[in-house]
Design an enzyme around this catalytic site. Sequence first.
Site, PDB file in Angstrom:
ATOM      1  N   GLU A   1       1.057  -1.293   0.121  1.00 33.16           N
ATOM      2  CA  GLU A   1       0.011  -0.078   0.028  1.00 33.16           C
ATOM      3  C   GLU A   1       0.908   1.343   0.066  1.00 33.16           C
ATOM      4  O   GLU A   1       1.778   1.377   0.760  1.00 33.16           O
ATOM      5  CB  GLU A   1      -0.790   0.079   1.286  1.00 33.16           C
ATOM      6  CG  GLU A   1      -1.827   1.055   1.353  1.00 33.16           C
ATOM      7  CD  GLU A   1      -2.765   1.534  -0.032  1.00 33.16           C
ATOM      8  OE1 GLU A   1      -3.399   0.432  -0.360  1.00 33.16           O
ATOM      9  OE2 GLU A   1      -2.513   2.174  -0.792  1.00 33.16           O
ATOM     10  N   PHE A   2       0.519   2.271  -0.654  1.00 35.59           N
ATOM     11  CA  PHE A   2       1.249   3.404  -1.049  1.00 35.59           C
ATOM     12  C   PHE A   2       0.492   4.770  -0.321  1.00 35.59           C
ATOM     13  O   PHE A   2       0.975   5.859  -0.531  1.00 35.59           O
ATOM     14  CB  PHE A   2       1.713   3.530  -2.477  1.00 35.59           C
ATOM     15  CG  PHE A   2       2.690   2.566  -2.845  1.00 35.59           C
ATOM     16  CD1 PHE A   2       3.797   2.612  -2.501  1.00 35.59           C
ATOM     17  CD2 PHE A   2       2.034   1.600  -3.585  1.00 35.59           C
ATOM     18  CE1 PHE A   2       4.639   1.560  -3.247  1.00 35.59           C
ATOM     19  CE2 PHE A   2       2.673   0.516  -4.100  1.00 35.59           C
ATOM     20  CZ  PHE A   2       4.267   0.444  -3.865  1.00 35.59           C
TER      21      PHE A   2
ATOM     22  N   ARG B   1      -1.093   7.855   1.679  1.00 35.95           N
ATOM     23  CA  ARG B   1      -0.491   8.678   2.721  1.00 35.95           C
ATOM     24  C   ARG B   1      -1.326   9.144   3.622  1.00 35.95           C
ATOM     25  O   ARG B   1      -2.616   9.266   3.312  1.00 35.95           O
ATOM     26  CB  ARG B   1       0.104   9.953   2.145  1.00 35.95           C
ATOM     27  CG  ARG B   1       1.428   9.836   1.213  1.00 35.95           C
ATOM     28  CD  ARG B   1       1.530  11.203   0.109  1.00 35.95           C
ATOM     29  NE  ARG B   1       0.250  11.158  -0.531  1.00 35.95           N
ATOM     30  CZ  ARG B   1      -0.081  12.195  -1.213  1.00 35.95           C
ATOM     31  NH1 ARG B   1       0.863  13.143  -1.383  1.00 35.95           N
ATOM     32  NH2 ARG B   1      -1.151  12.272  -1.860  1.00 35.95           N
ATOM     33  N   GLU B   2      -1.337   9.089   5.026  1.00 35.49           N
ATOM     34  CA  GLU B   2      -2.058   9.553   5.921  1.00 35.49           C
ATOM     35  C   GLU B   2      -2.404  10.950   5.654  1.00 35.49           C
ATOM     36  O   GLU B   2      -1.535  11.667   5.240  1.00 35.49           O
ATOM     37  CB  GLU B   2      -1.482   9.257   7.416  1.00 35.49           C
ATOM     38  CG  GLU B   2      -1.421   7.796   7.949  1.00 35.49           C
ATOM     39  CD  GLU B   2      -0.579   7.725   9.000  1.00 35.49           C
ATOM     40  OE1 GLU B   2      -0.619   8.662   9.976  1.00 35.49           O
ATOM     41  OE2 GLU B   2      -0.197   6.745   9.265  1.00 35.49           O
TER      42      GLU B   2
ATOM     43  N   ASN C   1       9.715   3.983  -0.575  1.00 35.95           N
ATOM     44  CA  ASN C   1      10.005   4.410   0.925  1.00 35.95           C
ATOM     45  C   ASN C   1      11.434   5.036   1.085  1.00 35.95           C
ATOM     46  O   ASN C   1      11.411   6.141   1.187  1.00 35.95           O
ATOM     47  CB  ASN C   1       9.331   3.851   1.583  1.00 35.95           C
ATOM     48  CG  ASN C   1       7.824   4.034   2.194  1.00 35.95           C
ATOM     49  OD1 ASN C   1       7.318   4.692   1.431  1.00 35.95           O
ATOM     50  ND2 ASN C   1       7.297   3.306   3.332  1.00 35.95           N
TER      51      ASN C   1
ATOM     52  N   ALA D   1      12.815  21.177   2.904  1.00 39.71           N
ATOM     53  CA  ALA D   1      13.492  21.130   4.063  1.00 39.71           C
ATOM     54  C   ALA D   1      12.758  21.195   5.359  1.00 39.71           C
ATOM     55  O   ALA D   1      11.753  21.757   5.530  1.00 39.71           O
ATOM     56  CB  ALA D   1      14.592  22.110   3.884  1.00 39.71           C
ATOM     57  N   GLY D   2      13.050  20.655   6.330  1.00 31.64           N
ATOM     58  CA  GLY D   2      12.167  20.472   7.658  1.00 31.64           C
ATOM     59  C   GLY D   2      13.043  19.767   8.745  1.00 31.64           C
ATOM     60  O   GLY D   2      14.356  19.872   8.904  1.00 31.64           O
TER      61      GLY D   2
ATOM     62  N   CYS E   1       6.119   5.041   8.842  1.00 24.05           N
ATOM     63  CA  CYS E   1       6.906   4.169   7.583  1.00 24.05           C
ATOM     64  C   CYS E   1       8.113   4.680   7.391  1.00 24.05           C
ATOM     65  O   CYS E   1       9.079   3.588   7.553  1.00 24.05           O
ATOM     66  CB  CYS E   1       5.980   4.487   6.407  1.00 24.05           C
ATOM     67  SG  CYS E   1       4.300   3.685   6.394  1.00 24.05           S
TER      68      CYS E   1
ATOM     69  N   LYS F   1       3.017  15.005  10.520  1.00 25.67           N
ATOM     70  CA  LYS F   1       2.729  15.726   9.166  1.00 25.67           C
ATOM     71  C   LYS F   1       1.340  16.258   9.344  1.00 25.67           C
ATOM     72  O   LYS F   1       0.457  15.911  10.149  1.00 25.67           O
ATOM     73  CB  LYS F   1       2.983  15.024   8.030  1.00 25.67           C
ATOM     74  CG  LYS F   1       1.985  13.801   7.756  1.00 25.67           C
ATOM     75  CD  LYS F   1       2.117  13.500   6.460  1.00 25.67           C
ATOM     76  CE  LYS F   1       1.163  12.345   6.052  1.00 25.67           C
ATOM     77  NZ  LYS F   1       1.231  11.714   4.644  1.00 25.67           N
TER      78      LYS F   1
HETATM   79  N1  LIG Z   1       0.044   4.276   7.897  1.00 24.78           N
HETATM   80  C1  LIG Z   1       0.596   4.302   6.677  1.00 24.78           C
HETATM   81  O1  LIG Z   1       0.536   5.589   6.038  1.00 24.78           O
HETATM   82  C2  LIG Z   1       0.911   3.144   5.820  1.00 24.78           C
HETATM   83  C3  LIG Z   1       1.173   3.124   4.510  1.00 24.78           C
HETATM   84  C4  LIG Z   1       1.338   2.268   3.748  1.00 24.78           C
HETATM   85  C5  LIG Z   1       1.840   0.980   4.456  1.00 24.78           C
HETATM   86  N2  LIG Z   1       1.553   0.765   5.768  1.00 24.78           N
HETATM   87  C6  LIG Z   1       1.907  -0.585   6.175  1.00 24.78           C
HETATM   88  O2  LIG Z   1       0.655  -1.199   6.385  1.00 24.78           O
HETATM   89  C7  LIG Z   1       0.813  -1.704   7.780  1.00 24.78           C
HETATM   90  C8  LIG Z   1      -0.493  -1.239   8.652  1.00 24.78           C
HETATM   91  O3  LIG Z   1       0.046  -0.190   9.054  1.00 24.78           O
HETATM   92  P1  LIG Z   1      -0.927   0.981   9.918  1.00 24.78           P
HETATM   93  O4  LIG Z   1      -0.332   2.109   9.930  1.00 24.78           O
HETATM   94  O5  LIG Z   1      -2.309   0.629   9.377  1.00 24.78           O
HETATM   95  O6  LIG Z   1      -0.726   0.254  11.702  1.00 24.78           O
HETATM   96  P2  LIG Z   1      -1.800   0.645  12.641  1.00 24.78           P
HETATM   97  O7  LIG Z   1      -0.986   0.189  13.792  1.00 24.78           O
HETATM   98  O8  LIG Z   1      -2.590   1.928  12.416  1.00 24.78           O
HETATM   99  O9  LIG Z   1      -3.045  -0.739  12.369  1.00 24.78           O
HETATM  100  C9  LIG Z   1      -2.305  -1.990  12.672  1.00 24.78           C
HETATM  101  C10 LIG Z   1      -3.586  -2.798  13.261  1.00 24.78           C
HETATM  102  O10 LIG Z   1      -3.664  -4.192  13.290  1.00 24.78           O
HETATM  103  C11 LIG Z   1      -4.054  -4.522  14.514  1.00 24.78           C
HETATM  104  N3  LIG Z   1      -3.408  -6.218  14.702  1.00 24.78           N
HETATM  105  C12 LIG Z   1      -2.293  -6.047  15.120  1.00 24.78           C
HETATM  106  N4  LIG Z   1      -2.035  -7.585  15.357  1.00 24.78           N
HETATM  107  C13 LIG Z   1      -3.289  -8.179  14.795  1.00 24.78           C
HETATM  108  C14 LIG Z   1      -3.791  -9.261  14.855  1.00 24.78           C
HETATM  109  N5  LIG Z   1      -2.806 -10.780  15.086  1.00 24.78           N
HETATM  110  N6  LIG Z   1      -4.858  -9.719  14.265  1.00 24.78           N
HETATM  111  C15 LIG Z   1      -5.817  -8.721  13.881  1.00 24.78           C
HETATM  112  N7  LIG Z   1      -5.380  -7.374  13.852  1.00 24.78           N
HETATM  113  C16 LIG Z   1      -4.036  -7.031  14.622  1.00 24.78           C
HETATM  114  C17 LIG Z   1      -3.755  -3.567  15.540  1.00 24.78           C
HETATM  115  O11 LIG Z   1      -4.670  -3.566  16.480  1.00 24.78           O
HETATM  116  C18 LIG Z   1      -3.921  -2.219  14.634  1.00 24.78           C
HETATM  117  O12 LIG Z   1      -5.323  -1.946  14.901  1.00 24.78           O
HETATM  118  C19 LIG Z   1       2.416  -1.687   8.257  1.00 24.78           C
HETATM  119  O13 LIG Z   1       2.810  -2.587   7.818  1.00 24.78           O
HETATM  120  C20 LIG Z   1       2.583  -0.205   7.637  1.00 24.78           C
HETATM  121  O14 LIG Z   1       3.930  -0.367   7.384  1.00 24.78           O
HETATM  122  C21 LIG Z   1       1.244   1.905   6.344  1.00 24.78           C
END
Ligand SMILES: NC(=O)c1ccc[n+]([C@@H]2O[C@H](COP(=O)([O-])OP(=O)(O)OC[C@H]3O[C@@H](n4cnc5c(N)ncnc54)[C@H](O)[C@@H]3O)[C@@H](O)[C@H]2O)c1
Length: 439
Positions: A152-153, A155-156, A212, A256-257, A264, A324
């Site tokens: 997944e790409f 952005r929050e 990333n 810059a920041g 991530c 951010k």
């Molecule tokens: N946040 C971002 O912007 C972003 C963007 C791209 C990729 N990612 C990747 O996506 C993945 C998830 O990131 P996120 O930011 O959503 O994380 P997050 O911490 O917001 O959410 C993860 C969720 O998984 C749940 N969880 C953990 N163990 C579990 C299990 N065994 N069964 C069911 N649920 C479980 C947690 O309770 C949590 O709600 C990561 O690998 C991250 O690197 C994140």
Amino acid sequence: MKKICMIGSGYVGLVTGACLADFGNQITCVDVAEDKIASLNRGQIPFYEPGLRELVERNKAKKRLAFTTDLPESIRKCEIVFIAVGTPMDKDGAVDLSAVFDVAHTVAENLNGYKIVVNKSTVPVGTGARVRQVIREHTGGKVEFDVVSNPEFLREGSAIGDFMHPDRVVIGTSSTRAMKIMSRIYRPLYLIETPIIRTTLETAELIKYASNAFLATKISFINEVAMLCEQVGADIQVLAKAVGLDGRIGSKFLHAGAGYGGSCFPKDTVGLLKVAEAAGAELKIVKAAVKANEEQRKRMVRKVIQAVGDLAGKTIGVLGLSFKPRTDDVREAPALYIIQDLQKRGAKIRAYDPVAMPNAGRVLDRVTFCDDAYAVCQGADALVFMTEWNEFRELDMTRIKELLIEPVIIDTRNIYDPEQMDNLGFRYVGVGRGKPCQA
Ligand SMILES: NC(=O)c1ccc[n+]([C@@H]2O[C@H](COP(=O)([O-])OP(=O)(O)OC[C@H]3O[C@@H](n4cnc5c(N)ncnc54)[C@H](O)[C@@H]3O)[C@@H](O)[C@H]2O)c1
């Protein structure tokens, strides 16, 4: 219409689940966090993401989106299992894959017919193959399944727009059956001409890390050039604009920041270095980007010290806590690092963020959280901008100056114009905005 089980209902899982439901699929979002599922069932979104509440409500009302903690049942009922659990950094910097493998075991135990297991979490190359092995060993090859990498790409802060209009979709699998089904799921995006990259599991897994790491490197690069600007009297804002206008370079991620943060870049750059080390390949550029980022955070602290002097007993106002704007995520946020460092040096902190104060409050001690930017300045010896929220761009700076004990601003996001700040009588410190040398 596919029946999909989305495991992990965080920033990625919930957004992906809601968006796939909007495409017309039947989605069950699962999480181990009971409070998260309970609040989703009450109609509350457990984190801040613009537009998500409306999207979730709409799809709940259409009965395409449901929430549960019952993982085994959800797996048994679906055709496709998405894994979107967290993959944080462990204490040695390696990627903690325990949640991914917990899920893989539960999938194996509940595999009651052909299913596709799609990994959306960011995982080191080789993880998909290991997930396949776990499931195969458990089922003894009696039930058919396929494993797919679909990084997944998003952005929050702009997650829904990013999911609905991505630059590309990456699907990694050697199974033509799984590839066909995954392509069908992403058909609504294909119809708006989104490039779909069909590749192997391993390549897909590495694409995410390489993307990333490249973006993090771009940020570290411009931050180092900003440091040079300060030494030679050049302006990073003008420089970055000119450099970014080169089509080969591009203007994004060239600001810059205070250094990159978030859930991530810090963990994925370090995670990639670990993967490379294990594979016997040294990634010198990524290593340098990580080091430069650590330096950049320290440099921000030094800017405050240079502007304020001895911090013991001083009060520093901080605007912005999330890594951010438009998110409440404070994971690896430079603001938190800098606040804790200033506190160690004896400073008291007053802070405000439009949405991230509850999350920051769980990590920080002894911070006075305020109702707005002006309350932060009340009795502060300096004001530090840490996140470029829109509401910080048009502050009444005359009022700010009256409220501060000393008119000192450290603007780590270059929100304000140095000349205007000088004219208003502030001692203004930005990033990479060197004063030209006198002839
Ligand atoms: N946040 C971002 O912007 C972003 C963007 C791209 C990729 N990612 C990747 O996506 C993945 C998830 O990131 P996120 O930011 O959503 O994380 P997050 O911490 O917001 O959410 C993860 C969720 O998984 C749940 N969880 C953990 N163990 C579990 C299990 N065994 N069964 C069911 N649920 C479980 C947690 O309770 C949590 O709600 C990561 O690998 C991250 O690197 C994140």
